[in-house]
Design a protein around this motif. Structure first.
Motif, PDB file in Angstrom:
ATOM      1  N   ASP A  23      -8.909 -33.542  23.915  1.00 46.89           N
ATOM      2  CA  ASP A  23      -9.411 -32.434  23.087  1.00 46.89           C
ATOM      3  C   ASP A  23      -8.252 -31.609  22.517  1.00 46.89           C
ATOM      4  O   ASP A  23      -8.279 -31.219  21.346  1.00 46.89           O
ATOM      5  CB  ASP A  23     -10.338 -31.526  23.903  1.00 46.89           C
ATOM      6  N   ASN A  27      -7.494 -31.095  18.559  1.00 48.94           N
ATOM      7  CA  ASN A  27      -7.381 -29.760  17.962  1.00 48.94           C
ATOM      8  C   ASN A  27      -6.037 -29.579  17.270  1.00 48.94           C
ATOM      9  O   ASN A  27      -5.964 -29.004  16.176  1.00 48.94           O
ATOM     10  CB  ASN A  27      -7.571 -28.677  19.020  1.00 48.94           C
ATOM     11  N   TYR A  31      -5.532 -28.905  13.265  1.00 49.14           N
ATOM     12  CA  TYR A  31      -4.771 -27.736  12.828  1.00 49.14           C
ATOM     13  C   TYR A  31      -3.655 -28.148  11.869  1.00 49.14           C
ATOM     14  O   TYR A  31      -3.445 -27.522  10.836  1.00 49.14           O
ATOM     15  CB  TYR A  31      -4.191 -27.000  14.034  1.00 49.14           C
TER      16      TYR A  31
END
Length: 133
Positions: A23, A27, A31
């Motif tokens: 995860d 992420n 980003y």
């Protein structure tokens, strides 16, 4: 405590840790994609032509030159004249007989202001006190 139960709990914890890592990786990737999209949208294209006057960000080897030290020292040198452009965004510049190649990201147009503007002075006197009536 039962050894099989302990090993099963440990395996579950390791799987949970692996999911957290995945995860975090996802992420981070999302980003970076968003940041790259924003950056690419806000890049300004600079177009210079041959014989344009430009200024160059101070070169690294000139950074030790301390003729005017301090905060107010200009970070730009020039003006230089563009002699040649390349398709990859670099430019051949000339100044006082010296010729060198520079990346286009380091350049900005040189705006020559030959006319000296008039300075206007205004005297600001305090207002007269109003008489009491």
């Amino acid at each position: 405590m039962d050894m099989s139960l302990a090993s099963e709990k440990r395996l579950l914890k390791l799987n949970e840790l692996e999911e957290l890592r995945y995860d975090a990786y996802e992420n981070s990737r999302l980003y970076k994609e968003r940041t790259k999209r924003w950056h690419d949208r806000h890049i300004r294209k600079k177009s210079f032509k041959v014989r344009d006057k430009v200024r160059d960000k101070m070169l690294l080897f000139n950074s030790r030159l301390r003729l005017f030290p301090g905060k107010l020292k200009s970070k730009w040198s020039g003006p230089f004249t563009i002699l040649r452009t390349t398709p990859y965004g670099s430019f051949k510049l000339e100044a006082e007989g010296n010729k060198f190649m520079v990346n286009g990201h380091r350049l900005k147009l040189y705006h020559c202001n030959d006319q000296v503007g008039m300075i206007e002075c205004m005297r600001l006197d305090p207002p007269d006190p109003k008489p009491l009536s």
